[in-house]
Each structure stands twice: as structure tokens, then as C-alpha cells.
Write an enzyme that holds these catalytic residues in place. Structure first.
Site, PDB file in Angstrom:
ATOM      1  N   LYS A  80       0.887  -1.209   0.061  1.00 35.01           N
ATOM      2  CA  LYS A  80      -0.036  -0.147   0.090  1.00 35.01           C
ATOM      3  C   LYS A  80       0.767   1.395  -0.095  1.00 35.01           C
ATOM      4  CE  LYS A  80      -3.876   2.292   2.212  1.00 35.01           C
ATOM      5  NZ  LYS A  80      -4.906   1.793   3.520  1.00 35.01           N
ATOM      6  N   SER A 155      -9.394   3.168   2.222  1.00 31.17           N
ATOM      7  CA  SER A 155      -8.148   3.702   1.259  1.00 31.17           C
ATOM      8  C   SER A 155      -7.316   2.742   0.745  1.00 31.17           C
ATOM      9  CB  SER A 155      -7.286   4.456   2.304  1.00 31.17           C
ATOM     10  OG  SER A 155      -7.056   3.757   3.205  1.00 31.17           O
ATOM     11  N   SER A 179     -10.804   1.021   6.038  1.00 29.87           N
ATOM     12  CA  SER A 179     -10.161   1.290   4.814  1.00 29.87           C
ATOM     13  C   SER A 179      -9.567  -0.199   4.562  1.00 29.87           C
ATOM     14  CB  SER A 179      -8.697   2.221   5.140  1.00 29.87           C
ATOM     15  OG  SER A 179      -9.293   3.551   5.036  1.00 29.87           O
TER      16      SER A 179
END
Length: 461
Positions: A80, A155, A179
């Protein structure tokens, strides 16, 4: 069985260890899928094929030399883009960090690399991971692999999209307000927000800030357990890390619904609006639990304090972390994030103290609730995947959503309890869009939660 990028991560890792396939060959399969799907979906960013090939070659050399290899040896991995990877461009989705290259791995990255994964790039995120829709001015918008006109969530939207489309076999994420869970639901994969302290994080600007946690994502529960076994476990740099070894979460994971005491709530007693189709899918899960031998009760804990608690702590956290940067670069933040940071400027010590007191009450209410229930089932997200050209849903069932947080209550109400929660694919809307259910267990019972999720997965597959 012919190995493909859609094979389980466990099968891929086992094939590399048996030397049925080389890490270089496995990488080539994934790079081909990335070339096929990523130009449209925009899930993986900062891809570096040359460095990835060098990493795969090193993995093959280590195996050929008889080295003891880790659980993820030879698996392609994209971190990520909020996680610092030494020597690798890490932008946090912000133009202020568009050319940033960290000089050290953060703890989560250390563990994945030590387990033998081959770094290939990063996965796209919203700016500073704020908001559950993945877009930024550095790389653009990540699209849903099921329907590219829709959001992949956020996210960890790049991670969930890359997983669902076969670009990577596993993915890491982080979760403050949903997220890990929201994009998992939107893309039809599995995402776990672990118990506080289960996956230690370092470095942090505030080592005692505990609304956000790191965790695993995968296409199935067994693969998720594999990654959790690598991510979990204590570390002396993380003072609130739980003491269980990561090995406690390793696959195989099997479970049963028989005798399970399930509390099911579509909206936590009217605490938030839920899209009608999502509500119907969550309500329909009662039949699967009952058919498996569980007792299902419509019940929920009193989490009315969660809204003020989460929003206060989020604003305080954002202002503390980004306030000085916003003051220096007032035009370099998206408006919704800038507003959230500025909301923290007016908070007083009494406000923060109130939020922490309320969070303590919420934790205790969950502890008492789980004395008579084993799990709580509710929506992951209050809506199905929304159009990708929207920043956030502006209404649910005709009811206006005033801020970019309003539609995420079903996730962030659970955040401030500290309990582990997992998003498991469960159904589809009439338009074929994925919808997951959120299963919540008592703090510390992550292995039990995986077993329940595996039983649900088996029942609906």
C-alpha cells in the site's frame, strides 16, 4: 492443477517451494495480468519490472541454494502506497510526496519482505489514506474490477482491486474508518481489521494512537490467514502489541457455525441509513447462519457514542499529524481532507478526554455484549460501490449524506470499539456489484473470527 494468477496464494507459495514453478515464472504470470488489467483499473502504481525481476531471481537462487524460506517466498507483492518501503517511491497519494523515496522499511514491510515476498510496486491510495474512495492527483483514480465505472473503495482501494483482478495474490492495507473492510466489500475480496495490537506498527508519529491499524487482504480466508501469520506478533518497538505469535494464525483455517450465537443488526438500531439492497443482503445472511446450526438474534450493542468519539479522535489525529504541513501548503490538500484537519484545530483537551472516556465505555459495552453473543453481523458499507466520478455518496435511499464520512458509520462505529472485524464476500446487488457482510468478534479473538469467516465462506461458495 495448472497454476494461474487466480490460484490461491497458498497454492502459489507451495508451488514455488516445491519448485514446480520458479519465482521468475510466477512473476511473469502476474506481470502479464498487470499489463492486461492495470492500464484500465489503475490499481498498481510505481511498478518497477526490472527490480521485481531481480528480486524474483534472488528468490530462486535462495531456494536453489537450500536456504530456509519464509511463508511468502517468491510471491509478488505490491505494498500500500502509505507504507514506507526502503528505496521505493512512496507518495502517500499526495503531490507533496510525489518523488519521496524512504530510506527504511516500516515494520509491516520488514515482515513481508523477510517472509520472502518479491516487491513489484505499490498499490494506489486516496490522499494520505483519507476517505473510502481511491483517487489522488499523483496517480488518478482506481476503478472497480467488477464494474470499472464504479469505485474500488478505499483507502486500500488499489490493494483490493489488484487482488480481485489477479494482479497480486495477497495485499496489505490499513484501516481507520473502514479502509480494509470497505474496499474488500466493494471488490469482492476479504479484508480484516485486526484487534488493536495484533499487527504492530512502527514507526508512528504517535505510538499510542490506536484508531488506525494495519492488516491483511486476500481473495479467501485461508490466504488472509497466511498473510496474518506473517504480519502478527509482538515487536519491542510497539509497546501495545499483543503477545501471540503470528504462527497462531497460520492456515489451515476451518470453522463451524453450529451452536454459534449470532447477533445480527442491519443498522445498529437506526444509527445510520443503509441502502435497501445492502440491507436485504445483510438480513439474508441470517438464513446461512441458521442453516449452519447457529442461533440468530436481531440484537446490537449501544454504540451511540461512537460517532462523536470517532470524529473527534480522527480530527485530533489528522491535525496533529498534518496540521503543520497544511499550514505550509494550504493549496496542496484535497478540500475534504483540509476541512478534517482544520476541524481538529478547535478541539480542546476536554474534547479529547471526552472522546477517550467514551471510547472506554464503548469497549466495555462490547465486552458485556459478547458475554451473550459470539459475533455481531452488520453491513461493511452502507452502500454498494458508487460511481467512480463521485468523491463520496451524497445520499442513501434519498437521505442526504452531508459529509464524506456519513456513509461510513457501519465501519467506523466498530473502529472505536477496538474489536476485530472482517469483511467477507456475501452477495451481489441487482446490478451485479459485490456486497460483503461485516463480522465482529471480541477483542483478541482474531483466530476465532477467521474460523467463523471460513465457515461462512464455505457455506456461500
Amino acid at each position: 492443477m495448472s497454476l494461474t494468477v487466480d490460484s490461491t496464494a497458498r497454492d502459489q507459495a507451495a508451488a514455488v517451494r516445491r519448485r514446480d514453478i520458479s519465482a521468475r515464472e510466477l512473476l511473469d504470470l502476474h506481470l502479464a495480468r498487470i499489463a492486461e488489467r492495470n492500464p484500465q483499473l489503475n490499481a498498481i502504481v510505481s511498478l518497477d519490472e526490472e527490480r521485481a525481476r531481480a528480486g524474483a531471481a534472488e528468490a530462486d537462487q535462495a531456494l536453489a541454494g537450500g536456504a530456509e524460506v519464509g511463508a511468502l517466498h517468491g510471491l509478488p507483492f505490491a505494498f500500500k502506497d502509505t507504507h514506507a518501503v526502503a528505496g521505493w517511491r512512496t507518495t502517500y497519494g499526495s503531490p507533496l510526496y510525489a518523488d519521496h523515496v524512504p530510506d527504511a522499511d516500516e515494520l509491516l514491510v520488514e515482515r513481508v519482505r523477510r517472509a520472502g515476498a518479491v516487491t513489484i510496486g505499490k498499490t494506489n491510495v486516496p490522499e494520505f489514506a483519507a476517505g473510502s474512495h481511491t483517487f489522488n492527483t499523483v496517480f488518478g483514480t482506481t476503478l472497480n474490477p467488477v464494474d470499472p465505472t464504479r469505485s474500488a473503495g478505499g483507502s486500500s482501494g488499489g490493494a483490493s482491486c489488484a487482488l480481485a483482478s489477479g494482479m497480486v495474490p495477497l495485499a496489505d492495507g490499513s484501516d481507520m474508518g473502514g479502509s480494509l473492510r470497505n474496499p474488500a466489500s466493494f471488490c469482492g475480496v476479504v479484508g480484516l481489521r485486526p484487534s488493536l495490537g495484533r499487527v504492530p506498527e512502527w514507526p508512528l508519529y504517535n505510538q499510542w494512537e490506536t484508531t488506525s491499524v494495519g492488516g491483511p487482504m486476500a481473495r479467501n480466508v485461508g490466504d488472509l490467514a497466511l498473510l496474518l501469520s506473517v504480519l502478527a506478533g509482538p515487536d519491542p518497538r510497539s509497546p501495545h502489541a499483543l503477545g501471540d505469535s503470528g504462527a497462531a494464525f497460520a492456515p489451515p483455517v476451518t470453522g463451524s457455525l453450529d451452536g454459534l450465537r449470532v447477533a445480527l443488526s442491519v443498522d445498529l438500531g437506526g444509527a445510520f441509513e443503509v441502502d435497501d439492497e445492502v440491507a436485504a443482503i445483510v438480513s439474508g445472511s441470517a438464513g446461512v447462519f441458521s442453516d449452519g446450526g447457529a442461533s440468530v438474534t436481531v440484537a446490537h450493542p449501544d454504540l451511540a457514542l461512537a460517532d462523536d468519539t470517532f470524529r473527534t479522535l480522527r480530527a485530533w489525529h489528522f491535525q496533529a499529524k498534518f496540521g503543520a504541513l497544511l499550514a505550509q501548503h494550504p493549496d496542496s490538500f484535497k478540500q475534504s481532507l483540509a476541512d478534517n484537519i482544520r476541524a481538529g484545530e478547535s478541539l480542546t483537551g476536554a474534547d479529547v478526554a471526552r472522546a477517550y472516556s467514551q471510547r472506554t465505555q464503548l469497549s466495555q459495552r462490547m465486552r458485556v455484549f459478547f458475554e451473550t453473543h459470539d459475533v455481531l453481523v452488520l453491513p461493511v458499507s452502507q452502500v454498494p460501490p458508487f460511481p467512480a466520478d463521485q468523491e463520496f455518496p451524497t445520499a442513501i435511499n434519498g437521505r442526504p449524506m452531508e459529509t464524506y464520512l456519513d456513509w461510513m458509520r457501519s465501519a467506523y462505529y466498530i473502529t472505536v470499539t477496538g474489536c476485530p472485524a472482517i469483511s467477507v464476500p456475501f452477495g451481489h446487488t441487482s446490478d451485479g456489484l459485490p456486497v460483503g457482510i461485516q463480522i465482529v468478534a471480541p477483542h483478541g479473538r482474531d483466530r476465532f473470527l477467521l474460523e467463523v469467516a471460513a465457515a461462512v465462506e464455505a457455506a456461500v461458495s
